[in-house]
Write a protein that holds these residues in place. Structure first.
Motif, PDB file in Angstrom:
ATOM      1  N   PHE A 189     -11.950 -34.013 -19.116  1.00 19.15           N
ATOM      2  CA  PHE A 189     -11.828 -35.361 -19.908  1.00 19.15           C
ATOM      3  C   PHE A 189     -12.801 -36.635 -19.591  1.00 19.15           C
ATOM      4  CE2 PHE A 189      -9.602 -39.493 -20.489  1.00 19.15           C
ATOM      5  CZ  PHE A 189      -8.888 -39.280 -21.687  1.00 19.15           C
ATOM      6  N   GLY A 190     -12.977 -36.783 -18.161  1.00 22.33           N
ATOM      7  CA  GLY A 190     -14.178 -37.746 -17.820  1.00 22.33           C
ATOM      8  C   GLY A 190     -15.522 -37.563 -18.532  1.00 22.33           C
ATOM      9  N   ILE A 191     -15.913 -36.423 -18.366  1.00 18.51           N
ATOM     10  CA  ILE A 191     -17.482 -36.117 -18.902  1.00 18.51           C
ATOM     11  C   ILE A 191     -17.247 -36.431 -20.369  1.00 18.51           C
ATOM     12  CG2 ILE A 191     -19.125 -34.086 -19.159  1.00 18.51           C
ATOM     13  CD1 ILE A 191     -18.512 -33.628 -16.375  1.00 18.51           C
ATOM     14  N   GLY A 192     -16.278 -35.735 -20.995  1.00 14.80           N
ATOM     15  CA  GLY A 192     -16.056 -35.803 -22.702  1.00 14.80           C
ATOM     16  C   GLY A 192     -16.327 -37.271 -22.917  1.00 14.80           C
ATOM     17  N   ALA A 193     -15.340 -38.084 -22.393  1.00 18.95           N
ATOM     18  CA  ALA A 193     -15.137 -39.613 -22.456  1.00 18.95           C
ATOM     19  C   ALA A 193     -16.509 -40.337 -22.700  1.00 18.95           C
ATOM     20  CB  ALA A 193     -14.103 -40.303 -21.974  1.00 18.95           C
ATOM     21  N   GLY A 194     -17.239 -39.937 -21.323  1.00 23.05           N
ATOM     22  CA  GLY A 194     -18.593 -40.518 -21.101  1.00 23.05           C
ATOM     23  C   GLY A 194     -19.524 -40.080 -22.220  1.00 23.05           C
ATOM     24  N   LEU A 195     -19.571 -38.880 -22.467  1.00 18.61           N
ATOM     25  CA  LEU A 195     -20.593 -38.521 -23.598  1.00 18.61           C
ATOM     26  C   LEU A 195     -20.150 -39.028 -25.205  1.00 18.61           C
ATOM     27  CD1 LEU A 195     -20.996 -34.741 -22.629  1.00 18.61           C
ATOM     28  CD2 LEU A 195     -23.091 -36.254 -22.510  1.00 18.61           C
ATOM     29  N   LEU A 196     -18.956 -39.282 -25.244  1.00 21.71           N
ATOM     30  CA  LEU A 196     -18.487 -39.804 -26.546  1.00 21.71           C
ATOM     31  C   LEU A 196     -18.784 -41.478 -26.528  1.00 21.71           C
ATOM     32  CD1 LEU A 196     -17.406 -38.984 -29.172  1.00 21.71           C
ATOM     33  CD2 LEU A 196     -15.100 -39.312 -28.287  1.00 21.71           C
ATOM     34  N   VAL A 197     -18.493 -42.030 -25.639  1.00 22.13           N
ATOM     35  CA  VAL A 197     -18.591 -43.439 -25.521  1.00 22.13           C
ATOM     36  C   VAL A 197     -19.951 -43.937 -25.412  1.00 22.13           C
ATOM     37  CG1 VAL A 197     -17.516 -45.764 -24.613  1.00 22.13           C
ATOM     38  CG2 VAL A 197     -16.228 -43.682 -25.279  1.00 22.13           C
ATOM     39  N   LEU A 198     -20.689 -43.369 -24.214  1.00 22.63           N
ATOM     40  CA  LEU A 198     -21.939 -43.938 -23.680  1.00 22.63           C
ATOM     41  C   LEU A 198     -22.924 -42.882 -23.763  1.00 22.63           C
ATOM     42  CD1 LEU A 198     -20.810 -45.973 -20.690  1.00 22.63           C
ATOM     43  CD2 LEU A 198     -21.479 -46.786 -22.816  1.00 22.63           C
ATOM     44  N   PRO A 199     -23.379 -42.008 -24.975  1.00 20.28           N
ATOM     45  CA  PRO A 199     -24.280 -40.846 -25.002  1.00 20.28           C
ATOM     46  C   PRO A 199     -25.566 -41.314 -24.540  1.00 20.28           C
ATOM     47  CG  PRO A 199     -23.816 -41.952 -27.321  1.00 20.28           C
ATOM     48  CD  PRO A 199     -22.896 -42.566 -26.115  1.00 20.28           C
ATOM     49  N   GLY A 200     -26.138 -42.707 -24.485  1.00 20.91           N
ATOM     50  CA  GLY A 200     -27.168 -43.075 -23.993  1.00 20.91           C
ATOM     51  C   GLY A 200     -27.535 -42.592 -22.447  1.00 20.91           C
ATOM     52  N   PHE A 201     -26.373 -42.744 -21.845  1.00 16.89           N
ATOM     53  CA  PHE A 201     -26.542 -42.635 -20.234  1.00 16.89           C
ATOM     54  C   PHE A 201     -26.036 -41.542 -19.941  1.00 16.89           C
ATOM     55  CE2 PHE A 201     -24.013 -42.682 -16.311  1.00 16.89           C
ATOM     56  CZ  PHE A 201     -25.068 -42.876 -15.335  1.00 16.89           C
ATOM     57  N   TRP A 202     -24.817 -40.731 -20.351  1.00 22.98           N
ATOM     58  CA  TRP A 202     -24.526 -39.629 -19.986  1.00 22.98           C
ATOM     59  C   TRP A 202     -25.344 -38.216 -20.727  1.00 22.98           C
ATOM     60  CZ3 TRP A 202     -20.426 -38.680 -16.496  1.00 22.98           C
ATOM     61  CH2 TRP A 202     -19.754 -39.804 -16.140  1.00 22.98           C
TER      62      TRP A 202
END
Length: 315
Positions: free
Chosen positions: A194-207
């Motif tokens: 869940f955490g990695i998915g949310a990170g990739l979805l919301v902040l793709p430039g960083f994650w």
């Protein structure tokens, strides 16, 4: 002596009463009746996803980069196809359920995937093959991808609304509760996805920089949608605390893991396995496989369906 009358002979026979007009049909295990539209949606997505997933997974395994948008590497669209293909057995099992509670750990993540992938495709519309002017087949595929996702996403939202409008009945007690030792493991596994998915979805430039192969913005967000859905499914199973209510999800979980493993093995040269992201990916995919296999084993050893496993209890 008088002969017994017909009325006296039948006085003790049980009286069968028809259900009241307008009352919802009862299911074997209580809960909300599974709507026909929900079952049809799952089967439709199973057919479409099976065909599309096979095309994406197989073509990208050959080394050709094939997808709705332009990607820097063939692994990302291949993994999206593998996930679509892996979830198909669970989707076809939805129609065999009788109550919504038996399928919601799979259907709710399915809605997230359909709506999420459509939103990602529209948000990154400039990367679509139809906009970039790729080969004709890829242009047509990208147009069909957006159109079909839009229709399925809208249908999923309508089905979900209609499903929750159905009245709920008391559920039977949990038939096969999760063993205590599995709950912390599932909590960690579900939170990680869940955490990695949310990170990739919301902040793709960083994650995206943590993904152990080359990805574009659309790739990162699409993979994030799938990771988010997997996390919701695992955490939802933890909340259900009943393996009997997760039968379709227990088919999809190892199916996705196995399909992803095959795709990763075919693209092993593209992955930086020694990086933190590579090691984390191995652990998380392995966790899905072990969780699904263990869940099915425990379910096979447990009692049958919980309709008679005790008195009614709220779902």
């Amino acid at each position: 002596m008088t002969e017994p009358t017909d009325a006296s002979m039948t006085a003790e026979e049980p009286v069968v009463r028809a259900p009241a007009a307008g009352a919802p049909p009862e299911t074997a295990t209580g809960g909300r009746e599974l709507a026909v539209g929900t079952a049809m949606l799952a089967s439709t997505v199973g057919v479409v996803g099976g065909l599309t997933g096979t095309l994406l997974a197989v073509v990208n395994l050959t080394g050709h980069t094939f997808g709705a948008w332009q990607s820097p590497a063939s692994l990302s669209p291949g993994l999206i196809g593998a996930a679509m293909l892996g979830v198909v057995p669970g989707l076809f099992a939805v129609g065999r359920a009788r109550a919504w509670e038996e399928v919601r750990t799979l259907v709710l993540p399915l809605v997230v995937v359909l709506v999420g992938l459509f939103a990602v495709s529209v948000r990154n519309g400039g990367e679509l093959q139809a906009v970039r002017g790729g080969p004709l087949f890829l242009v047509l595929f990208s147009l069909g991808w957006v159109a079909v996702l839009g229709l399925l996403g809208l249908g999923a939202a309508v089905c979900l609304l209609r499903q929750y409008l159905k009245p709920a009945r008391p559920r039977a007690k949990r038939a096969v509760p999760l063993p205590g030792w599995s709950k912390p493991v599932l909590a960690v596994l579900g939170s990680a996805w869940f955490g990695i998915g949310a990170g990739l979805l919301v902040l793709p430039g960083f994650w995206a920089g943590l993904v152990p192969w080359a990805v574009g913005r659309a790739d990162a967000q699409a993979l994030g949608v799938w990771a988010l859905a997997l996390g919701i499914g695992v955490l939802g199973s933890l909340a259900e605390d009943d393996l009997d209510r997760t039968r379709p999800a227990l088919l999809a979980l190892p199916g996705v893991a196995l399909a992803v493993v095959v795709e990763l093995a075919g693209h092993a040269a593209q992955v930086h396995w020694g990086s933190g992201g590579g090691l984390a990916l191995l652990g998380m995919v392995g966790g899905l496989l072990v969780a699904g296999a263990t869940g099915r084993w425990l379910l096979a050893r447990g009692p049958g369906r919980g309709a008679g496993a005790g008195g009614p209890a709220p779902s």
